[in-house]
Design a protein around this motif. Structure first.
Motif, PDB file in Angstrom:
ATOM      1  N   VAL A 158      43.758 -39.903  -6.636  1.00 53.60           N
ATOM      2  CA  VAL A 158      44.969 -40.391  -5.985  1.00 53.60           C
ATOM      3  C   VAL A 158      45.306 -39.397  -4.873  1.00 53.60           C
ATOM      4  N   PHE A 159      45.285 -39.866  -3.640  1.00 52.13           N
ATOM      5  CA  PHE A 159      45.603 -39.033  -2.476  1.00 52.13           C
ATOM      6  C   PHE A 159      47.023 -39.351  -2.031  1.00 52.13           C
ATOM      7  N   ILE A 160      47.867 -38.305  -1.915  1.00 51.91           N
ATOM      8  CA  ILE A 160      49.259 -38.479  -1.508  1.00 51.91           C
ATOM      9  C   ILE A 160      49.508 -37.552  -0.324  1.00 51.91           C
ATOM     10  N   PHE A 161      49.931 -38.142   0.808  1.00 49.34           N
ATOM     11  CA  PHE A 161      50.121 -37.327   2.015  1.00 49.34           C
ATOM     12  C   PHE A 161      50.957 -38.067   3.050  1.00 49.34           C
ATOM     13  N   PRO A 162      51.550 -37.312   3.974  1.00 52.07           N
ATOM     14  CA  PRO A 162      52.301 -37.927   5.067  1.00 52.07           C
ATOM     15  C   PRO A 162      51.373 -38.269   6.236  1.00 52.07           C
ATOM     16  N   THR A 163      51.847 -39.149   7.089  1.00 47.77           N
ATOM     17  CA  THR A 163      51.150 -39.455   8.331  1.00 47.77           C
ATOM     18  C   THR A 163      51.643 -38.491   9.398  1.00 47.77           C
ATOM     19  N   TRP A 164      50.725 -37.716   9.936  1.00 51.02           N
ATOM     20  CA  TRP A 164      51.049 -36.795  11.024  1.00 51.02           C
ATOM     21  C   TRP A 164      50.106 -37.095  12.171  1.00 51.02           C
ATOM     22  N   TRP A 165      50.647 -37.409  13.329  1.00 51.80           N
ATOM     23  CA  TRP A 165      49.852 -37.741  14.517  1.00 51.80           C
ATOM     24  C   TRP A 165      48.801 -38.811  14.196  1.00 51.80           C
ATOM     25  N   CYS A 166      49.264 -39.863  13.532  1.00 57.56           N
ATOM     26  CA  CYS A 166      48.428 -41.033  13.225  1.00 57.56           C
ATOM     27  C   CYS A 166      47.227 -40.695  12.354  1.00 57.56           C
ATOM     28  N   GLY A 167      47.400 -39.776  11.446  1.00 56.99           N
ATOM     29  CA  GLY A 167      46.328 -39.430  10.532  1.00 56.99           C
ATOM     30  C   GLY A 167      46.840 -38.557   9.402  1.00 56.99           C
ATOM     31  N   MET A 168      45.909 -38.023   8.662  1.00 57.92           N
ATOM     32  CA  MET A 168      46.250 -37.156   7.547  1.00 57.92           C
ATOM     33  C   MET A 168      46.539 -35.742   8.040  1.00 57.92           C
ATOM     34  N   PRO A 169      47.275 -34.945   7.274  1.00 56.63           N
ATOM     35  CA  PRO A 169      47.491 -33.550   7.656  1.00 56.63           C
ATOM     36  C   PRO A 169      46.166 -32.795   7.751  1.00 56.63           C
ATOM     37  N   ALA A 170      46.135 -31.793   8.608  1.00 60.99           N
ATOM     38  CA  ALA A 170      44.906 -31.023   8.840  1.00 60.99           C
ATOM     39  C   ALA A 170      44.362 -30.405   7.558  1.00 60.99           C
ATOM     40  N   ILE A 171      45.251 -29.989   6.653  1.00 61.43           N
ATOM     41  CA  ILE A 171      44.782 -29.369   5.411  1.00 61.43           C
ATOM     42  C   ILE A 171      43.966 -30.360   4.579  1.00 61.43           C
ATOM     43  N   LEU A 172      44.356 -31.637   4.592  1.00 60.66           N
ATOM     44  CA  LEU A 172      43.605 -32.646   3.842  1.00 60.66           C
ATOM     45  C   LEU A 172      42.290 -32.970   4.544  1.00 60.66           C
ATOM     46  N   LYS A 173      42.313 -33.058   5.866  1.00 58.07           N
ATOM     47  CA  LYS A 173      41.063 -33.304   6.597  1.00 58.07           C
ATOM     48  C   LYS A 173      40.099 -32.150   6.376  1.00 58.07           C
ATOM     49  N   GLY A 174      40.608 -30.911   6.395  1.00 59.45           N
ATOM     50  CA  GLY A 174      39.765 -29.757   6.129  1.00 59.45           C
ATOM     51  C   GLY A 174      39.233 -29.748   4.703  1.00 59.45           C
ATOM     52  N   TYR A 175      40.041 -30.231   3.765  1.00 54.09           N
ATOM     53  CA  TYR A 175      39.596 -30.360   2.374  1.00 54.09           C
ATOM     54  C   TYR A 175      38.392 -31.297   2.301  1.00 54.09           C
ATOM     55  N   ILE A 176      38.516 -32.424   2.969  1.00 52.89           N
ATOM     56  CA  ILE A 176      37.404 -33.384   2.975  1.00 52.89           C
ATOM     57  C   ILE A 176      36.194 -32.774   3.678  1.00 52.89           C
ATOM     58  N   ASP A 177      36.396 -32.118   4.823  1.00 55.69           N
ATOM     59  CA  ASP A 177      35.290 -31.488   5.550  1.00 55.69           C
ATOM     60  C   ASP A 177      34.533 -30.491   4.674  1.00 55.69           C
ATOM     61  N   ARG A 178      35.273 -29.688   3.918  1.00 55.23           N
ATOM     62  CA  ARG A 178      34.664 -28.592   3.166  1.00 55.23           C
ATOM     63  C   ARG A 178      34.195 -28.999   1.771  1.00 55.23           C
ATOM     64  N   VAL A 179      34.858 -29.964   1.136  1.00 55.38           N
ATOM     65  CA  VAL A 179      34.561 -30.296  -0.261  1.00 55.38           C
ATOM     66  C   VAL A 179      33.603 -31.476  -0.386  1.00 55.38           C
ATOM     67  N   PHE A 180      33.709 -32.447   0.484  1.00 52.07           N
ATOM     68  CA  PHE A 180      32.869 -33.645   0.396  1.00 52.07           C
ATOM     69  C   PHE A 180      31.555 -33.387   1.142  1.00 52.07           C
ATOM     70  N   THR A 181      30.745 -32.519   0.577  1.00 50.25           N
ATOM     71  CA  THR A 181      29.557 -32.021   1.258  1.00 50.25           C
ATOM     72  C   THR A 181      28.315 -32.875   0.988  1.00 50.25           C
ATOM     73  N   ASN A 182      27.345 -32.709   1.867  1.00 42.08           N
ATOM     74  CA  ASN A 182      26.023 -33.301   1.695  1.00 42.08           C
ATOM     75  C   ASN A 182      25.420 -32.711   0.413  1.00 42.08           C
ATOM     76  N   GLY A 183      24.964 -33.575  -0.464  1.00 42.40           N
ATOM     77  CA  GLY A 183      24.413 -33.128  -1.736  1.00 42.40           C
ATOM     78  C   GLY A 183      25.410 -33.238  -2.870  1.00 42.40           C
ATOM     79  N   PHE A 184      26.700 -33.341  -2.528  1.00 38.77           N
ATOM     80  CA  PHE A 184      27.732 -33.577  -3.549  1.00 38.77           C
ATOM     81  C   PHE A 184      28.343 -34.961  -3.375  1.00 38.77           C
ATOM     82  N   ALA A 185      28.878 -35.255  -2.199  1.00 35.40           N
ATOM     83  CA  ALA A 185      29.558 -36.529  -1.958  1.00 35.40           C
ATOM     84  C   ALA A 185      28.633 -37.588  -1.366  1.00 35.40           C
TER      85      ALA A 185
END
Length: 192
Positions: free
Chosen positions: A79-106
């Motif tokens: 369950v992802f809960i976040f505000p809309t900032w500049w028509c998207g997700m907050p940078a911390i959540l985008k960075g979470y996806i960039d760093r955690v949803f890696t090739n070989g895992f996600a």
């Protein structure tokens, strides 16, 4: 059912935190095992460095990323809960996806296609917005964010997005309207 809530809002008095508390309380009453990853409270580092980008293999991941991947692996529901900032997700959540949803895992690159490695997991996205629905929908802002997240990220990784719920005009509505929104959230999470 194991459910992981990923929360991305810096203010503990925010409506996003109220949503998180409501979701946790409701699912706990249903005897779900619920964990919360509050990215701001964790002080999650969202910055993908050059070293991370070129050396992120499943055998060389930093301990903070392995910890987050273990939490996601544990969960049946996300369950992802976040505000809309500049028509998207907050940078911390985008960075979470960039760093955690890696090739070989996600996901894994094949010879001609990408294989989503998180198949079987389901997601609910609860996204607040300060703008009105009447402004956001005709401008295609809602559909563009849904496509970007639901298809471009989660479907790509094999995650089935059950629903992507927008809660509009949050800073501008009264307490009664917010209470109605929280009741709507309970109805939305009933499907997991």
């Amino acid at each position: 059912m194991n459910t992981l809530i990923i929360l991305a809002h810096p203010n503990e008095d925010s409506f996003n935190h109220a949503i998180c508390n409501e979701v946790k309380e409701h699912l706990t009453k249903k005897n779900y095992e619920v964990k919360i990853r509050d990215l701001y409270k964790l002080k999650f580092d969202p910055v993908l460095t050059e070293d991370n980008h070129t050396e992120f293999y499943q055998t060389k991941l930093p301990s903070d990323i392995l910890a987050e991947q273990n939490e996601i692996a544990w969960a049946e529901n996300l369950v992802f809960i976040f505000p809309t900032w500049w028509c998207g997700m907050p940078a911390i959540l985008k960075g979470y996806i960039d760093r955690v949803f890696t090739n070989g895992f996600a996901f894994r690159f094949g010879k001609s296609e990408v294989d989503g490695l998180l198949k079987g997991k389901r997601a609910i996205i609860l996204q607040t917005a300060s703008q009105t629905e009447e402004f956001m929908k005709p401008s295609q802002l809602v559909s563009s964010m849904e496509t970007s997240m639901d298809v471009g990220i989660f479907d790509y990784c094999g995650i089935n997005v059950i629903t992507h719920k927008f809660l509009f005009s949050v800073p501008h509505v009264d307490k009664e309207t917010r209470e109605k929104m929280l009741k709507e959230i309970v109805g939305v999470i009933e499907i997991i």
